[in-house]
Design an enzyme around this catalytic site. Sequence first.
Site, PDB file in Angstrom:
ATOM      1  N   PHE A 124       5.691  36.985  -4.994  1.00 51.00           N
ATOM      2  CA  PHE A 124       7.051  36.458  -4.866  1.00 51.00           C
ATOM      3  C   PHE A 124       7.776  36.647  -6.184  1.00 51.00           C
ATOM      4  O   PHE A 124       7.158  36.684  -7.246  1.00 51.00           O
ATOM      5  CB  PHE A 124       6.998  34.966  -4.500  1.00 51.00           C
ATOM      6  CG  PHE A 124       7.787  34.628  -3.271  1.00 51.00           C
ATOM      7  CD1 PHE A 124       7.288  34.925  -2.009  1.00 51.00           C
ATOM      8  CD2 PHE A 124       9.032  34.034  -3.370  1.00 51.00           C
ATOM      9  CE1 PHE A 124       8.012  34.613  -0.865  1.00 51.00           C
ATOM     10  CE2 PHE A 124       9.771  33.719  -2.234  1.00 51.00           C
ATOM     11  CZ  PHE A 124       9.252  34.010  -0.974  1.00 51.00           C
ATOM     12  N   GLN A 245      22.017  28.828  -7.101  1.00 51.65           N
ATOM     13  CA  GLN A 245      21.346  30.098  -6.881  1.00 51.65           C
ATOM     14  C   GLN A 245      21.960  30.856  -5.714  1.00 51.65           C
ATOM     15  O   GLN A 245      22.120  30.306  -4.627  1.00 51.65           O
ATOM     16  CB  GLN A 245      19.875  29.829  -6.568  1.00 51.65           C
ATOM     17  CG  GLN A 245      19.075  31.101  -6.432  1.00 51.65           C
ATOM     18  CD  GLN A 245      17.601  30.782  -6.436  1.00 51.65           C
ATOM     19  OE1 GLN A 245      17.046  30.391  -5.421  1.00 51.65           O
ATOM     20  NE2 GLN A 245      16.959  30.919  -7.575  1.00 51.65           N
ATOM     21  N   LEU A 257      19.510  33.585   6.047  1.00 54.72           N
ATOM     22  CA  LEU A 257      18.526  33.939   5.021  1.00 54.72           C
ATOM     23  C   LEU A 257      17.506  34.972   5.499  1.00 54.72           C
ATOM     24  O   LEU A 257      16.947  34.860   6.581  1.00 54.72           O
ATOM     25  CB  LEU A 257      17.775  32.661   4.606  1.00 54.72           C
ATOM     26  CG  LEU A 257      16.635  32.837   3.606  1.00 54.72           C
ATOM     27  CD1 LEU A 257      17.169  33.288   2.254  1.00 54.72           C
ATOM     28  CD2 LEU A 257      15.863  31.540   3.444  1.00 54.72           C
ATOM     29  N   GLU A 260      12.588  36.173   0.634  1.00 54.30           N
ATOM     30  CA  GLU A 260      12.070  37.014  -0.446  1.00 54.30           C
ATOM     31  C   GLU A 260      10.664  37.502  -0.087  1.00 54.30           C
ATOM     32  O   GLU A 260      10.170  38.475  -0.645  1.00 54.30           O
ATOM     33  CB  GLU A 260      12.006  36.149  -1.701  1.00 54.30           C
ATOM     34  CG  GLU A 260      11.879  36.889  -2.977  1.00 54.30           C
ATOM     35  CD  GLU A 260      12.160  35.954  -4.146  1.00 54.30           C
ATOM     36  OE1 GLU A 260      11.314  35.910  -5.036  1.00 54.30           O
ATOM     37  OE2 GLU A 260      13.203  35.280  -4.153  1.00 54.30           O
ATOM     38  N   ARG A 291      15.564  35.591  -8.795  1.00 51.81           N
ATOM     39  CA  ARG A 291      16.691  35.747  -7.869  1.00 51.81           C
ATOM     40  C   ARG A 291      18.029  35.951  -8.553  1.00 51.81           C
ATOM     41  O   ARG A 291      18.860  36.729  -8.081  1.00 51.81           O
ATOM     42  CB  ARG A 291      16.766  34.519  -6.957  1.00 51.81           C
ATOM     43  CG  ARG A 291      15.617  34.493  -6.001  1.00 51.81           C
ATOM     44  CD  ARG A 291      15.588  33.223  -5.203  1.00 51.81           C
ATOM     45  NE  ARG A 291      14.476  33.273  -4.258  1.00 51.81           N
ATOM     46  CZ  ARG A 291      14.174  32.302  -3.419  1.00 51.81           C
ATOM     47  NH1 ARG A 291      14.883  31.197  -3.421  1.00 51.81           N
ATOM     48  NH2 ARG A 291      13.168  32.429  -2.581  1.00 51.81           N
ATOM     49  N   HIS A 357      22.576  29.649  -1.944  1.00 51.30           N
ATOM     50  CA  HIS A 357      21.312  29.288  -1.315  1.00 51.30           C
ATOM     51  C   HIS A 357      20.764  27.934  -1.759  1.00 51.30           C
ATOM     52  O   HIS A 357      20.266  27.167  -0.954  1.00 51.30           O
ATOM     53  CB  HIS A 357      20.296  30.385  -1.647  1.00 51.30           C
ATOM     54  CG  HIS A 357      18.929  30.169  -1.091  1.00 51.30           C
ATOM     55  ND1 HIS A 357      18.694  30.067   0.273  1.00 51.30           N
ATOM     56  CD2 HIS A 357      17.718  30.046  -1.687  1.00 51.30           C
ATOM     57  CE1 HIS A 357      17.393  29.878   0.483  1.00 51.30           C
ATOM     58  NE2 HIS A 357      16.783  29.854  -0.688  1.00 51.30           N
ATOM     59  N   ARG A 401      15.898  28.799 -10.080  1.00 52.22           N
ATOM     60  CA  ARG A 401      14.621  28.433  -9.457  1.00 52.22           C
ATOM     61  C   ARG A 401      13.855  29.676  -9.028  1.00 52.22           C
ATOM     62  O   ARG A 401      14.429  30.597  -8.465  1.00 52.22           O
ATOM     63  CB  ARG A 401      14.884  27.549  -8.227  1.00 52.22           C
ATOM     64  CG  ARG A 401      13.650  27.334  -7.384  1.00 52.22           C
ATOM     65  CD  ARG A 401      13.893  26.376  -6.243  1.00 52.22           C
ATOM     66  NE  ARG A 401      14.668  26.919  -5.140  1.00 52.22           N
ATOM     67  CZ  ARG A 401      14.204  27.785  -4.232  1.00 52.22           C
ATOM     68  NH1 ARG A 401      12.973  28.250  -4.308  1.00 52.22           N
ATOM     69  NH2 ARG A 401      14.980  28.199  -3.240  1.00 52.22           N
TER      70      ARG A 401
END
Length: 591
Positions: A124, A245, A257, A260, A291, A357, A401
């Site tokens: 991730f 974010q 969405l 990721e 991000r 987001h 984040r």
Amino acid sequence: MAAVKNSLPRRQFDVVVVGAGGSGMRCSLQLAQAGLSVAVLSKVFPTRSHTVAAQGGVSASLGNMSEDNWYWHMYDTVKGSDWLGDQDAIEFMCREAPNAVYELEHFGMPFDRNADGTIYQRPFGGHTANFGEKPVQRACAAADRTGHAMLHTLYQRNVAARTQFFVEWMALDLLRNEAGDVLGVTALEMETGEIYVLEAKQTVLATGGAGRIWAASTNAFINTGDGLGMAARAGLPLQDLEFWQFHPTGVAGAGVLITEGVRGEGGILLNKDGERFMERYAPTLKDLAPRDFVSRSMDQEIKEGRGCGDGSYVVLKLDHLGAETIQKRLPSIREIAIKFANVDPIKDPIPVVPTIHYQMGGIPTNIYGQVVSYANGETTPVNGLYAIGECAATSVHGANRLGTNSLLDLIVFGRSAGNHIVGTHPEKQHAHQPIPESAIDYSLDRVNKIESRTSGEKTQDVANAMRMSMQHHCGVFRTLDLLAKGVDSIEGVAQQVDNIYFKDKSKVFNTARVEALEVSNMIEVAKATTKSAANRTESRGAHALSDHPERDDENWLRHTLWFSEGSRLEYKPVTMKPLTVDSFPPKARTF
């Protein structure tokens, strides 16, 4: 119809938890199992809370796929936060992560498995081995429905523990006495339109984010920042709300969405020339850079004329992963792409664009979830009040984040707050304190004022004006001029909020009333965001300011505190000292 103050129905509980998402239900579970009487308020049925939309995974250094440890996770989180995260809280979260995930596993959460039976983990964005050396597989996943699995698991556990749920109830205001202690909330039962006083020895805000203050958002319609509005009106500060974010991959035009996890499984971003452009911006981590970094790179490609289709988006290619992998690991993503983008990712790439987001800021708390105030260099807990999850700024996320740290934040601090409340034994600590009539009057007057207007602004018009203003003035790239105009624009909308009215005055399930009340919470968050952003003269994490492109650690290694009264700002230093290990001093963020 105006509510009558002295005849309001009352209920008493040891603890009232506002919000039934991941953090609220993890906390209530701890409390109910300890035998405390708990009321959990939720605007929607608990399994419809926004945690259900989390797709990619929950981070923990289990080391199931390759070597990993919590100290590397801590480094990634500090670096991801662009050094605005508090290192004591980050250490606490990363150390607790493996236990919190194993606990979920024992609760029955259906994680994907490896051949040897261990929990499957995927790579991730921003998660690395050995302090940034190479990507590591740290995201514990249940296909691309991890939040869904977590929420259902926690709900079933709460039902078994006899937690009392108040479904389709909306908390209105915190009730405080002269000393500033929080003694419960006023709340609206949507079904009947009745307002109640819910007395509590401890009140926990777990109301999630406020992403609906933007026009294009991956957030559910319920994400209206209710806890933040309640805190701001009660005179408490909101922290670091300039940091929001943008998720790199929202479906173009729809905002839905795309996890990721798609890039974690090997999906890649391409521009109109078919170039994998992230290799230029982040040579080591490529599409798995944090991000804020990926969002700005995408925005840059689009601005410089390399966008696809009409030039307004880039594409996410995953057909090379093969039909089997997509159907096994990313089934919901395929569904979303077909429904909202009209493409089947097994054959064609998905059009994507950065979309709001997640809020990194919120109500300031310590690692036990206690809401804290800051004065004369000291932080002091606010008696009787906790905040957890996305509405809280424990400041583990700082200025940006890392993906999958949000689900981790929910369970670690939900559990920590629950343990802290149980440990201080509310029933031995004190009886219910008398609630001043003035606190109840304030809340009722606020509702009655909206209720009694016979003309004014339509709720939807005001909400749309706010969303368009935020979208225009507070985007992926910001300038001081745009932000200053944004502050004025939102102040103008705030005056319209004071003039909102709705025609339908009926009591039973009146959604017009609920929406009007939600807008009065959202405007507080919008004011805090624009004012905090306009005054931070540096670029850090998600706050990218064209006039000041560099991070300024000398002047800005500090948290913003915004107070509703007079829209004033104060600042407090970032906690650089971890609990037990060496601090990570600031350095340049490269990937």
